[in-house]
Design an enzyme around this catalytic site. Structure first.
Site, PDB file in Angstrom:
ATOM      1  N   LYS A  44      47.179  51.429  35.823  1.00 29.25           N
ATOM      2  CA  LYS A  44      45.742  51.269  36.097  1.00 29.25           C
ATOM      3  C   LYS A  44      45.290  52.211  37.210  1.00 29.25           C
ATOM      4  O   LYS A  44      44.147  52.167  37.641  1.00 29.25           O
ATOM      5  CB  LYS A  44      45.442  49.814  36.524  1.00 29.25           C
ATOM      6  N   LYS A  46      46.507  52.108  40.293  1.00 31.05           N
ATOM      7  CA  LYS A  46      46.510  51.403  41.578  1.00 31.05           C
ATOM      8  C   LYS A  46      47.935  51.337  42.112  1.00 31.05           C
ATOM      9  O   LYS A  46      48.876  51.208  41.323  1.00 31.05           O
ATOM     10  CB  LYS A  46      46.057  49.950  41.405  1.00 31.05           C
TER      11      LYS A  46
HETATM   12  N1  CTP Z   1      37.224  39.499  41.954  1.00 29.76           N
HETATM   13  C1  CTP Z   1      36.026  38.817  42.271  1.00 29.76           C
HETATM   14  N2  CTP Z   1      35.324  39.173  43.391  1.00 29.76           N
HETATM   15  C2  CTP Z   1      35.751  40.175  44.180  1.00 29.76           C
HETATM   16  C3  CTP Z   1      36.956  40.869  43.878  1.00 29.76           C
HETATM   17  C4  CTP Z   1      37.679  40.485  42.746  1.00 29.76           C
HETATM   18  O1  CTP Z   1      35.605  37.912  41.554  1.00 29.76           O
HETATM   19  N3  CTP Z   1      35.025  40.502  45.235  1.00 29.76           N
HETATM   20  C5  CTP Z   1      37.952  39.121  40.736  1.00 29.76           C
HETATM   21  C6  CTP Z   1      38.051  40.273  39.733  1.00 29.76           C
HETATM   22  O2  CTP Z   1      36.839  40.390  39.009  1.00 29.76           O
HETATM   23  C7  CTP Z   1      39.216  39.834  38.886  1.00 29.76           C
HETATM   24  C8  CTP Z   1      40.112  39.081  39.888  1.00 29.76           C
HETATM   25  O3  CTP Z   1      39.295  38.808  41.037  1.00 29.76           O
HETATM   26  O4  CTP Z   1      38.780  38.922  37.850  1.00 29.76           O
HETATM   27  C9  CTP Z   1      41.312  39.912  40.302  1.00 29.76           C
HETATM   28  O5  CTP Z   1      40.819  41.153  40.746  1.00 29.76           O
HETATM   29  P1  CTP Z   1      41.701  42.313  41.339  1.00 29.76           P
HETATM   30  O6  CTP Z   1      41.515  43.543  40.545  1.00 29.76           O
HETATM   31  O7  CTP Z   1      43.074  41.847  41.587  1.00 29.76           O
HETATM   32  O8  CTP Z   1      40.986  42.501  42.785  1.00 29.76           O
HETATM   33  P2  CTP Z   1      39.979  43.590  43.333  1.00 29.76           P
HETATM   34  O9  CTP Z   1      39.634  43.196  44.719  1.00 29.76           O
HETATM   35  O10 CTP Z   1      38.843  43.805  42.365  1.00 29.76           O
HETATM   36  O11 CTP Z   1      40.926  44.889  43.362  1.00 29.76           O
HETATM   37  P3  CTP Z   1      40.587  46.443  43.369  1.00 29.76           P
HETATM   38  O12 CTP Z   1      39.683  46.752  44.519  1.00 29.76           O
HETATM   39  O13 CTP Z   1      41.941  47.113  43.508  1.00 29.76           O
HETATM   40  O14 CTP Z   1      39.941  46.765  42.034  1.00 29.76           O
END
Ligand code: CTP
Length: 130
Positions: A44, A46
């Site tokens: 992905k 990451k």
């Molecule tokens: N999520 C959420 N609110 C946020 C961050 C994440 O509701 N502020 C939700 C995402 O939409 C997903 C779940 O948490 O359904 C897991 O998200 P993840 O990708 O692990 O976290 P992110 O913080 O979005 O990571 P990144 O910045 O690496 O994309």
């Protein structure tokens, strides 16, 4: 008993993660969470800071979470849904309409504003940049 499934990396576990897991659980009675493997995260684009084993342990310890498994591939979503007998897939709305092809109902919940793993990584990098 309504079984709900959701997926994520849950790296540097933060309030947005907790909120979505709590709200996912409110959609049913039993919450199953697929936690992305380190290999899947690399695919992905990451790089997770917290190793898979620890991310699993943290998610598993939450009272709103009933069961956790390792997600090895994004394409296997429907196989996981069938294997765990889930009636509803919940995802944050950053994934809106991306999983409409799966065999169960899908609900996209609003993300918690102003927090993400990326934001935390950038904030930490800023603080320690010198
Ligand atoms: N999520 C959420 N609110 C946020 C961050 C994440 O509701 N502020 C939700 C995402 O939409 C997903 C779940 O948490 O359904 C897991 O998200 P993840 O990708 O692990 O976290 P992110 O913080 O979005 O990571 P990144 O910045 O690496 O994309």
């Amino acid at each position: 008993m309504k079984r709900v499934i959701t997926f994520g990396t849950f790296d540097l576990f933060h309030i947005g993660h907790l909120n979505i897991l709590r709200r996912a659980k409110e959609q049913g009675d039993y919450l199953i969470v697929g936690v992305s493997s380190d290999e899947l995260n690399e695919k992905k684009g990451k790089k997770s800071i917290i190793p898979l084993k620890d991310r699993i342990e943290i998610v598993k310890s939450l009272t709103c979470v009933d069961e956790v498994f390792i997600e090895d591939s994004l394409e296997l979503k429907d196989e996981y849904i069938k294997k765990y007998n889930a009636e509803l897939l919940v995802m944050g709305d950053d994934w809106k309409d991306k999983f409409n092809w799966v065999s169960c109902n899908v609900k996209y919940l609003e993300r918690t504003p102003n927090i993400s793993t990326t934001y935390l990584k950038n904030s930490i990098a800023m603080v320690y940049k010198d």
